[in-house]
Design an enzyme around this catalytic site. Structure first.
Site, PDB file in Angstrom:
ATOM      1  N   HIS A 124      -8.246  10.148   3.296  1.00  0.00           N
ATOM      2  CA  HIS A 124      -8.351   9.631   2.680  1.00  0.00           C
ATOM      3  C   HIS A 124      -8.498   9.692   1.314  1.00  0.00           C
ATOM      4  O   HIS A 124      -9.588  10.466   1.182  1.00  0.00           O
ATOM      5  CB  HIS A 124      -8.974   7.601   3.317  1.00  0.00           C
ATOM      6  N   GLU A 158       1.026  -1.050  -0.280  1.00  0.00           N
ATOM      7  CA  GLU A 158      -0.008   0.198   0.653  1.00  0.00           C
ATOM      8  C   GLU A 158       0.658   1.069   0.111  1.00  0.00           C
ATOM      9  O   GLU A 158       2.280   1.185   0.095  1.00  0.00           O
ATOM     10  CB  GLU A 158      -1.023   0.399   1.422  1.00  0.00           C
TER      11      GLU A 158
END
Length: 555
Positions: free
Chosen positions: A251, A127
């Site tokens: 996010h 990630e």
């Protein structure tokens, strides 16, 4: 303006007791309960709804740990420090990355089923911000739900143990203390479920806050509805030190549902980009290329800031996530929940671009703790998103949150058990005294939208001196206007306003852009004046803020 010591609430009508009360049933709270009981302590677990409805359940991407033989804790440490933009506590990160692999293996032994490769080893992916494949996941994109299931089942196996009691549907109102201001219990309101009802008190040798984050302070968030900053606000009122509140992670890839969409928004995990999805603008341009060496897998603050800049440049309300080249079969197998949710909302990531924009996701700050999870108040501990352990600095590295909850919950349980055995946490006499004139009115629940709109506009993804002053004025007006209600919803709204005020004061003070804090009027990072931490405590006249340079800071 003064912050009252107590929320306005009825006097406790019932009393319970335990060695330790743990507030919250995510990975941090459940891990702490199980380990405390293993060490022989009587534990009472309080959770706001039911056991499986906390933030842990919603974690999609996975849990980061150096499990691959080619990876190392040192590399994980370095990636974490880079993401934290100079403000991580290296000792806390060292604890995280060195103890993390063993804690994950213990989760497996407890029954957590992580996805496996063909050779039977845990399947690891990558990630944003990570230079290695070190993200373990379960059910493709349902890691949090699987970890929660395993921990709840482990708790269920010992539910008949008289040394563990669980109270569901309970909102913690305030922290209790003895005559020396040691924290030794909580007041809470049980919402009409089970045998216990109304406001009561739990007396304990120690209190562990694992209540999650503050996402509902904003109009749009990936956090569940229970994330109203209750633990942080109760700690602030009790006199605990809070810090790094201005660092809020937005996010980058939350599905855009149209202007005016509020509440919990559908997250599209960073793991999708980890598998090769890319961000493009309305013209199909991959705008992350050239902005950072990791491009679409740059740390979240970098990606979120780039998206906001591209949206402004193009006058757009969102950008697009392109995963079409990954193929339908792969997407359905690797990300079944995300694909299903996208399709429910009218987008098929296998054949269409998906609209995304940043939304609030994680609070890097919280209740200051040391490496044992102790707060600045004796008897009070915090872990998980409620705490500020120093692991995240100015910006959390992807998938470090579940690991932090796991590692520091274990540390807290060990510390409490050792202190009880050594006689350092004796039973105490709880004081229920009230400070004269310090029981301010509550903010009515119907005014929550005003809190959220003010926070989003002034202390949201992009801040300025003017915007934060405006937000502060709105929050102070709400907090000083007497409310009509004494209800759980009013307690939650007041918690949001109080924590929002502390966050806004910090966001106004920090005149730079760093990690999860962006100032339009101070767009650059300033290591000369701002390489340090802002902390808050409740004082007689209001919130007292202190700045400590990183080189002088100690936990």
């Amino acid at each position: 303006m003064p912050i009252p010591r107590w929320l306005r609430a009825p006097k406790p009508g019932w009393i319970a007791a335990a060695d330790v009360v743990v507030v919250g049933s995510g990975i941090a709270g459940l891990t702490c309960v199980l380990r405390l009981r293993e060490r022989g302590l009587k534990v009472l677990l309080v959770t706001k709804t039911v056991l499986n409805e906390g933030s842990t359940t919603w974690a999609q991407g996975g849990i980061a740990a150096a499990l691959d033989p080619e990876d190392s804790p040192g590399e994980h440490l370095q990636d974490t420090l880079v993401a934290g933009v100079g403000l991580c506590d290296e000792g806390a990160v060292q604890a995280l990355v060195t103890e993390g692999p063993q804690r994950v293996r213990e989760l497996v032994a407890l029954g957590a089923n992580f996805d496996r490769a063909a050779d039977g080893e845990i399947l690891l992916t990558r990630e944003g911000g990570h230079h290695r494949d070190r993200i373990a996941h379960a059910g493709g994109d349902a890691t949090g739900a699987e970890i929660s299931r395993a921990l709840i089942e482990a708790l269920g196996r010992v539910r008949d143990d008289p040394g563990i009691e669980v109270i569901e549907h309970a909102l913690v109102v305030d922290l209790l203390h003895d005559d020396g201001d040691r924290v030794c219990g909580v007041t809470l309101h049980v919402l009409g479920e089970g045998q216990v009802d109304g406001v009561g008190a739990v007396h304990a040798r120690a209190v562990v806050l694992a209540t999650g984050g503050l996402g509902q302070i904003y109009s749009s968030t990936t956090n569940p509805s229970v994330a109203t900053g209750d633990g942080m606000a109760a700690a602030l009122r009790a006199g605990a030190r809070l810090g790094d509140l201005e660092f809020v992670q937005f996010h980058p890839t939350v599905m855009y549902l149209g202007e005016g969409s509020t509440g919990q928004q559908p997250l599209i995990s960073e793991a999708v980009r980890g598998e090769g999805a890319v961000l493009v603008d309305d013209q199909g341009v991959r705008f992350m290329q050239g902005l950072h060496p990791l491009a679409d897998l740059a740390p979240r603050d970098v990606v979120a800031r780039a998206i906001i800049a591209r949206m402004r440049q193009n006058g757009a309300e969102h950008v697009w996530l392109d995963a079409r080249h990954l193929g339908e079969e792969f997407l359905e197998q690797r990300f079944p929940s995300i694909v299903a949710r996208c399709r429910e909302l009218g987008f098929d990531p296998a054949t269409q671009l998906v609209p995304v924009a940043p939304a609030q996701h994680y609070a890097s700050g919280g209740v200051w703790t040391d490496l044992r999870g102790r707060s600045s108040l004796d008897g009070l501990y915090a872990c998980g998103e409620t705490a500020c352990t120093g692991v995240h600095g100015a910006n959390r590295l992807a998938s470090n949150s579940l690991l932090e909850g796991l590692v520091f919950a274990h540390r807290i349980a060990e510390d409490i058990a050792d202190r009880v055995a050594a006689g350092e946490l004796p039973e105490v006499v709880v004081q229920l005294r009230r400070e004269p004139g310090k029981r301010g009115g509550l903010v009515d629940a119907e005014r929550r939208l005003e809190v959220q709109r003010a926070m989003t506009a002034g202390s949201g993804p992009v801040r300025s001196a003017d915007s934060t002053l405006t937000t502060r004025a709105v929050l102070e007006e709400l907090l000083t206007r007497p409310g009509k209600e004494i209800t759980p919803a009013a307690w939650e709204t007041t918690n949001l306003a109080q924590i929002g005020l502390a966050l806004t004061i910090a966001a106004h003070a920090r005149e730079e852009t760093r990690g999860g804090h962006e100032r339009a009027d101070f767009p650059d990072r300033d290591d000369v004046n701002w390489l340090g931490h802002l902390s808050h405590v409740r004082g007689p006249e209001g919130i007292v803020m202190t700045y400590t340079p990183a080189k002088e800071f100690t936990r």
